[in-house]
Design a protein around this motif. Structure first.
Motif, short mmCIF file in Angstrom:
data_model
loop_
_atom_site.label_atom_id
_atom_site.label_comp_id
_atom_site.label_asym_id
_atom_site.label_seq_id
_atom_site.Cartn_x
_atom_site.Cartn_y
_atom_site.Cartn_z
N TYR A 15 0.84 -1.19 0.00
CA TYR A 15 0.00 0.00 0.00
C TYR A 15 0.88 1.25 0.00
O TYR A 15 1.86 1.33 0.74
N TYR A 16 0.53 2.25 -0.84
CA TYR A 16 1.27 3.51 -0.83
C TYR A 16 0.66 4.42 0.24
O TYR A 16 -0.51 4.78 0.19
N CYS A 17 1.47 4.78 1.20
CA CYS A 17 1.03 5.63 2.31
C CYS A 17 1.31 7.09 1.97
O CYS A 17 2.48 7.47 1.76
N ASP A 18 0.25 7.92 1.89
CA ASP A 18 0.41 9.34 1.59
C ASP A 18 1.16 10.07 2.70
O ASP A 18 1.88 11.03 2.45
N HIS A 19 1.00 9.61 3.93
CA HIS A 19 1.66 10.26 5.07
C HIS A 19 3.17 9.99 5.06
O HIS A 19 3.97 10.90 5.23
N CYS A 20 3.57 8.73 4.83
CA CYS A 20 4.98 8.33 4.83
C CYS A 20 5.67 8.58 3.49
O CYS A 20 6.89 8.55 3.41
N LYS A 21 4.86 8.75 2.43
CA LYS A 21 5.37 8.92 1.05
C LYS A 21 6.20 7.72 0.60
O LYS A 21 7.19 7.85 -0.09
N THR A 22 5.77 6.52 0.99
CA THR A 22 6.44 5.30 0.59
C THR A 22 5.45 4.14 0.62
O THR A 22 4.37 4.27 1.18
N LYS A 23 5.83 3.04 0.02
CA LYS A 23 4.99 1.84 0.09
C LYS A 23 5.31 1.08 1.37
O LYS A 23 6.47 1.02 1.80
N CYS A 24 4.28 0.51 1.99
CA CYS A 24 4.48 -0.25 3.22
C CYS A 24 3.47 -1.39 3.29
O CYS A 24 2.48 -1.41 2.58
N ASN A 25 3.77 -2.36 4.14
CA ASN A 25 2.85 -3.47 4.35
C ASN A 25 1.59 -2.94 5.03
O ASN A 25 1.66 -2.03 5.85
N ALA A 26 0.46 -3.51 4.67
CA ALA A 26 -0.80 -3.05 5.25
C ALA A 26 -1.81 -4.20 5.24
O ALA A 26 -1.57 -5.26 4.68
N GLN A 27 -2.93 -3.96 5.89
CA GLN A 27 -4.04 -4.92 5.91
C GLN A 27 -5.28 -4.19 5.43
O GLN A 27 -5.64 -3.14 5.97
N ARG A 28 -5.94 -4.73 4.39
CA ARG A 28 -7.16 -4.12 3.85
C ARG A 28 -8.35 -4.95 4.29
O ARG A 28 -8.35 -6.17 4.19
N THR A 29 -9.38 -4.25 4.78
CA THR A 29 -10.57 -4.92 5.28
C THR A 29 -11.81 -4.23 4.72
O THR A 29 -11.85 -3.01 4.62
N VAL A 30 -12.81 -5.01 4.36
CA VAL A 30 -14.10 -4.49 3.92
C VAL A 30 -15.12 -4.81 5.00
O VAL A 30 -15.17 -5.94 5.50
N SER A 31 -15.90 -3.81 5.40
CA SER A 31 -16.95 -4.06 6.39
C SER A 31 -18.14 -3.15 6.10
O SER A 31 -18.00 -2.11 5.46
#
Length: 81
Positions: A15-31
């Motif tokens: 995931y590209y993080c706008d705050h960090c300005k880099t790609k990082c591992n993340a978890q995506r969830t739909v609810s």
């Protein structure tokens, strides 16, 4: 039910993080917060055939229960307390 399971985004799928300005591992969830009285479900009935380079219609029979259980955020929060 796999649609509502969380997905780990790592490696080439980070995931590209706008705050960090880099790609990082993340978890995506739909609810769902709340559900409407009528829920319209559309099925993707096509797959891509890589040999023929075209979409192919799926003819498999789809069976759905008369009552469909869809978890909401309210129920998820109540189950964790």
């Amino acid at each position: 039910n796999l649609y509502l399971h969380s997905e780990i985004l790592e490696g080439d799928n980070q995931y590209y993080c706008d705050h960090c300005k880099t790609k990082c591992n993340a978890q995506r969830t739909v609810s769902f917060g709340t559900l409407p009285p009528v829920l319209n479900v559309q099925l993707a009935r096509y797959v891509f055939d890589r040999k023929m380079l075209m979409k192919k219609k799926l003819m498999d029979k789809v069976l759905l229960p008369r009552i469909l259980y869809v978890p909401t955020k309210e129920k998820q929060i109540a189950n964790t307390e």
